[in-house]
Scaffold this motif. Structure first.
Motif, PDB file in Angstrom:
ATOM      1  N   SER A 101       0.805  -1.221   0.000  1.00 28.81           N
ATOM      2  CA  SER A 101       0.000   0.000   0.000  1.00 28.81           C
ATOM      3  C   SER A 101       0.843   1.278   0.000  1.00 28.81           C
ATOM      4  CB  SER A 101      -0.963   0.007   1.189  1.00 28.81           C
ATOM      5  OG  SER A 101      -0.242   0.072   2.397  1.00 28.81           O
ATOM      6  N   ASN A 102       2.169   1.155   0.206  1.00 30.36           N
ATOM      7  CA  ASN A 102       3.040   2.328   0.236  1.00 30.36           C
ATOM      8  C   ASN A 102       4.097   2.331  -0.872  1.00 30.36           C
ATOM      9  OD1 ASN A 102       2.421   4.055   2.762  1.00 30.36           O
ATOM     10  ND2 ASN A 102       2.214   1.933   3.421  1.00 30.36           N
ATOM     11  N   GLY A 103       3.909   1.493  -1.888  1.00 29.78           N
ATOM     12  CA  GLY A 103       4.804   1.504  -3.045  1.00 29.78           C
ATOM     13  C   GLY A 103       6.174   0.905  -2.804  1.00 29.78           C
ATOM     14  N   LEU A 104       6.318   0.083  -1.778  1.00 27.87           N
ATOM     15  CA  LEU A 104       7.595  -0.580  -1.495  1.00 27.87           C
ATOM     16  C   LEU A 104       7.604  -1.956  -2.147  1.00 27.87           C
ATOM     17  CD1 LEU A 104       7.539   0.323   2.250  1.00 27.87           C
ATOM     18  CD2 LEU A 104       9.293   1.124   0.683  1.00 27.87           C
ATOM     19  N   THR A 105       8.773  -2.393  -2.549  1.00 31.20           N
ATOM     20  CA  THR A 105       8.932  -3.708  -3.160  1.00 31.20           C
ATOM     21  C   THR A 105       9.797  -4.576  -2.257  1.00 31.20           C
ATOM     22  OG1 THR A 105       8.846  -2.706  -5.351  1.00 31.20           O
ATOM     23  CG2 THR A 105       9.738  -4.934  -5.209  1.00 31.20           C
ATOM     24  N   GLU A 106       9.327  -5.793  -1.989  1.00 35.02           N
ATOM     25  CA  GLU A 106      10.111  -6.708  -1.166  1.00 35.02           C
ATOM     26  C   GLU A 106      11.314  -7.201  -1.964  1.00 35.02           C
ATOM     27  OE1 GLU A 106       9.558 -10.861   1.357  1.00 35.02           O
ATOM     28  OE2 GLU A 106       7.788  -9.840   0.566  1.00 35.02           O
ATOM     29  N   TYR A 107      12.469  -7.154  -1.331  1.00 36.70           N
ATOM     30  CA  TYR A 107      13.705  -7.664  -1.940  1.00 36.70           C
ATOM     31  C   TYR A 107      13.829  -9.122  -1.495  1.00 36.70           C
ATOM     32  CZ  TYR A 107      18.642  -7.806  -3.347  1.00 36.70           C
ATOM     33  OH  TYR A 107      19.838  -8.127  -3.936  1.00 36.70           O
ATOM     34  N   ASP A 108      13.309 -10.033  -2.331  1.00 36.73           N
ATOM     35  CA  ASP A 108      13.180 -11.447  -1.973  1.00 36.73           C
ATOM     36  C   ASP A 108      14.492 -12.116  -1.575  1.00 36.73           C
ATOM     37  OD1 ASP A 108      10.425 -11.413  -2.380  1.00 36.73           O
ATOM     38  OD2 ASP A 108      10.635 -11.880  -4.510  1.00 36.73           O
ATOM     39  N   LEU A 109      15.596 -11.660  -2.130  1.00 34.77           N
ATOM     40  CA  LEU A 109      16.898 -12.252  -1.806  1.00 34.77           C
ATOM     41  C   LEU A 109      17.197 -12.139  -0.311  1.00 34.77           C
ATOM     42  CD1 LEU A 109      19.569 -13.499  -2.833  1.00 34.77           C
ATOM     43  CD2 LEU A 109      20.405 -11.175  -3.125  1.00 34.77           C
ATOM     44  N   LEU A 110      16.680 -11.101   0.334  1.00 38.08           N
ATOM     45  CA  LEU A 110      16.951 -10.875   1.748  1.00 38.08           C
ATOM     46  C   LEU A 110      15.830 -11.369   2.659  1.00 38.08           C
ATOM     47  CD1 LEU A 110      18.563  -7.333   1.558  1.00 38.08           C
ATOM     48  CD2 LEU A 110      19.677  -9.564   1.570  1.00 38.08           C
ATOM     49  N   THR A 111      14.825 -12.024   2.099  1.00 36.00           N
ATOM     50  CA  THR A 111      13.722 -12.548   2.903  1.00 36.00           C
ATOM     51  C   THR A 111      14.101 -13.901   3.482  1.00 36.00           C
ATOM     52  OG1 THR A 111      12.061 -11.380   1.605  1.00 36.00           O
ATOM     53  CG2 THR A 111      11.304 -13.285   2.873  1.00 36.00           C
ATOM     54  N   ASN A 112      13.951 -14.020   4.795  1.00 40.17           N
ATOM     55  CA  ASN A 112      14.223 -15.269   5.497  1.00 40.17           C
ATOM     56  C   ASN A 112      13.143 -15.431   6.559  1.00 40.17           C
ATOM     57  OD1 ASN A 112      15.427 -17.578   6.498  1.00 40.17           O
ATOM     58  ND2 ASN A 112      16.978 -16.470   7.662  1.00 40.17           N
ATOM     59  N   ILE A 113      12.341 -16.491   6.454  1.00 42.63           N
ATOM     60  CA  ILE A 113      11.242 -16.709   7.392  1.00 42.63           C
ATOM     61  C   ILE A 113      11.312 -18.142   7.911  1.00 42.63           C
ATOM     62  CG2 ILE A 113       8.733 -16.701   7.719  1.00 42.63           C
ATOM     63  CD1 ILE A 113       8.627 -14.786   5.245  1.00 42.63           C
ATOM     64  N   THR A 114      11.385 -18.286   9.246  1.00 45.95           N
ATOM     65  CA  THR A 114      11.350 -19.604   9.879  1.00 45.95           C
ATOM     66  C   THR A 114      10.250 -19.577  10.942  1.00 45.95           C
ATOM     67  OG1 THR A 114      12.888 -19.149  11.703  1.00 45.95           O
ATOM     68  CG2 THR A 114      13.871 -19.767   9.574  1.00 45.95           C
ATOM     69  N   ASP A 115      10.198 -20.612  11.772  1.00 43.90           N
ATOM     70  CA  ASP A 115       9.207 -20.658  12.846  1.00 43.90           C
ATOM     71  C   ASP A 115       9.527 -19.689  13.981  1.00 43.90           C
ATOM     72  OD1 ASP A 115       7.823 -22.618  11.504  1.00 43.90           O
ATOM     73  OD2 ASP A 115       8.724 -24.273  12.630  1.00 43.90           O
ATOM     74  N   THR A 116      10.787 -19.256  14.099  1.00 47.58           N
ATOM     75  CA  THR A 116      11.177 -18.429  15.240  1.00 47.58           C
ATOM     76  C   THR A 116      11.745 -17.055  14.875  1.00 47.58           C
ATOM     77  OG1 THR A 116      13.338 -19.503  15.270  1.00 47.58           O
ATOM     78  CG2 THR A 116      11.633 -20.417  16.719  1.00 47.58           C
ATOM     79  N   ILE A 117      12.103 -16.838  13.613  1.00 43.01           N
ATOM     80  CA  ILE A 117      12.635 -15.533  13.196  1.00 43.01           C
ATOM     81  C   ILE A 117      12.154 -15.189  11.795  1.00 43.01           C
ATOM     82  CG2 ILE A 117      14.759 -15.723  14.556  1.00 43.01           C
ATOM     83  CD1 ILE A 117      16.165 -16.130  11.725  1.00 43.01           C
ATOM     84  N   PHE A 118      12.182 -13.897  11.472  1.00 42.70           N
ATOM     85  CA  PHE A 118      11.999 -13.492  10.085  1.00 42.70           C
ATOM     86  C   PHE A 118      12.839 -12.257   9.831  1.00 42.70           C
ATOM     87  CE2 PHE A 118       8.793 -10.733  11.963  1.00 42.70           C
ATOM     88  CZ  PHE A 118       8.845  -9.589  11.172  1.00 42.70           C
ATOM     89  N   SER A 119      13.209 -12.082   8.584  1.00 44.73           N
ATOM     90  CA  SER A 119      13.971 -10.918   8.155  1.00 44.73           C
ATOM     91  C   SER A 119      13.518 -10.576   6.746  1.00 44.73           C
ATOM     92  CB  SER A 119      15.470 -11.219   8.178  1.00 44.73           C
ATOM     93  OG  SER A 119      16.202 -10.084   7.780  1.00 44.73           O
ATOM     94  N   MET A 120      13.221  -9.274   6.526  1.00 46.20           N
ATOM     95  CA  MET A 120      12.737  -8.830   5.222  1.00 46.20           C
ATOM     96  C   MET A 120      13.302  -7.450   4.930  1.00 46.20           C
ATOM     97  SD  MET A 120       8.763  -9.759   6.000  1.00 46.20           S
ATOM     98  CE  MET A 120       8.147  -9.897   4.347  1.00 46.20           C
ATOM     99  N   ALA A 121      13.458  -7.145   3.661  1.00 44.94           N
ATOM    100  CA  ALA A 121      13.885  -5.807   3.249  1.00 44.94           C
ATOM    101  C   ALA A 121      12.927  -5.326   2.169  1.00 44.94           C
ATOM    102  CB  ALA A 121      15.313  -5.838   2.724  1.00 44.94           C
ATOM    103  N   PHE A 122      12.539  -4.052   2.265  1.00 47.27           N
ATOM    104  CA  PHE A 122      11.623  -3.450   1.303  1.00 47.27           C
ATOM    105  C   PHE A 122      12.280  -2.208   0.718  1.00 47.27           C
ATOM    106  CE2 PHE A 122       8.964  -5.729   4.331  1.00 47.27           C
ATOM    107  CZ  PHE A 122       8.157  -6.465   3.487  1.00 47.27           C
ATOM    108  N   ARG A 123      12.064  -1.996  -0.578  1.00 49.77           N
ATOM    109  CA  ARG A 123      12.704  -0.887  -1.278  1.00 49.77           C
ATOM    110  C   ARG A 123      11.690  -0.036  -2.021  1.00 49.77           C
ATOM    111  NH1 ARG A 123      17.812  -4.239  -3.640  1.00 49.77           N
ATOM    112  NH2 ARG A 123      18.829  -4.378  -1.634  1.00 49.77           N
ATOM    113  N   VAL A 124      12.086   1.217  -2.186  1.00 49.97           N
ATOM    114  CA  VAL A 124      11.371   2.131  -3.072  1.00 49.97           C
ATOM    115  C   VAL A 124      12.311   2.354  -4.245  1.00 49.97           C
ATOM    116  CG1 VAL A 124      10.419   4.436  -3.338  1.00 49.97           C
ATOM    117  CG2 VAL A 124      10.173   3.241  -1.159  1.00 49.97           C
TER     118      VAL A 124
END
Length: 155
Positions: A101-124
């Motif tokens: 909704s704010n025009g950001l794009t997820e940088y999938d290379l930096l996405t890491n999601i497990t049962d106990t942690i997550f890490s994501m990066a979003f770019r304009v």
């Protein structure tokens, strides 16, 4: 690729450790702390067995997107650390919806999601910084979030 994920995980752990050390070390050094106006600073209160809570005023001081139930633990213009009762899946959905909704794009290379942690990066597009969001499950009803802006390596 894997090194970038490890780097983000290491930075997140360091940020959590710094915050924990500051709160532990601050107990014995109250007399050394500068006097701050209560209207400008909300002091975290540690409830026995629960996540730290702060006044609603502190939430308004964060420029980062936070879930409605977020309790800010630490906040600067560069980084905010907060806790929420959201699950990892709900937090990931919250930030993906925010990005969309704010025009950001997820940088999938930096996405890491497990049962106990997550890490994501979003770019304009065409901006030098990206929004990095990381979360760690502390207990069944406590997810600690770390949000910050970092310089992007993609132009």
């Amino acid at each position: 690729m894997m090194n970038l994920r490890r780097l983000f995980t290491v930075w997140f752990v360091i940020a959590l450790l710094i915050t924990a050390c500051n709160s532990i070390g601050g107990k014995n050094k109250e007399a050394e702390a500068p006097i701050l106006e209560p209207s400008k600073v909300a002091v975290a209160q540690v409830n026995q067995g629960k996540a730290p809570t702060v006044s609603a005023e502190k939430k308004l001081e964060s420029t980062f997107p936070l879930p409605d139930d977020a309790n800010i633990i630490s906040s600067t213009p560069e980084m905010t650390i907060a806790s929420t009762t959201l699950t990892i899946n709900d937090a990931v959905k919250f930030y993906r919806d925010y990005a969309k909704s704010n025009g950001l794009t997820e940088y999938d290379l930096l996405t890491n999601i497990t049962d106990t942690i997550f890490s994501m990066a979003f770019r304009v597009p065409n901006q030098e910084k990206e929004l990095v969001i990381q979360g760690t499950v502390i207990s069944t009803d406590n997810l600690t979030l770390s949000l910050r802006y970092e310089e992007t390596d993609v132009k």
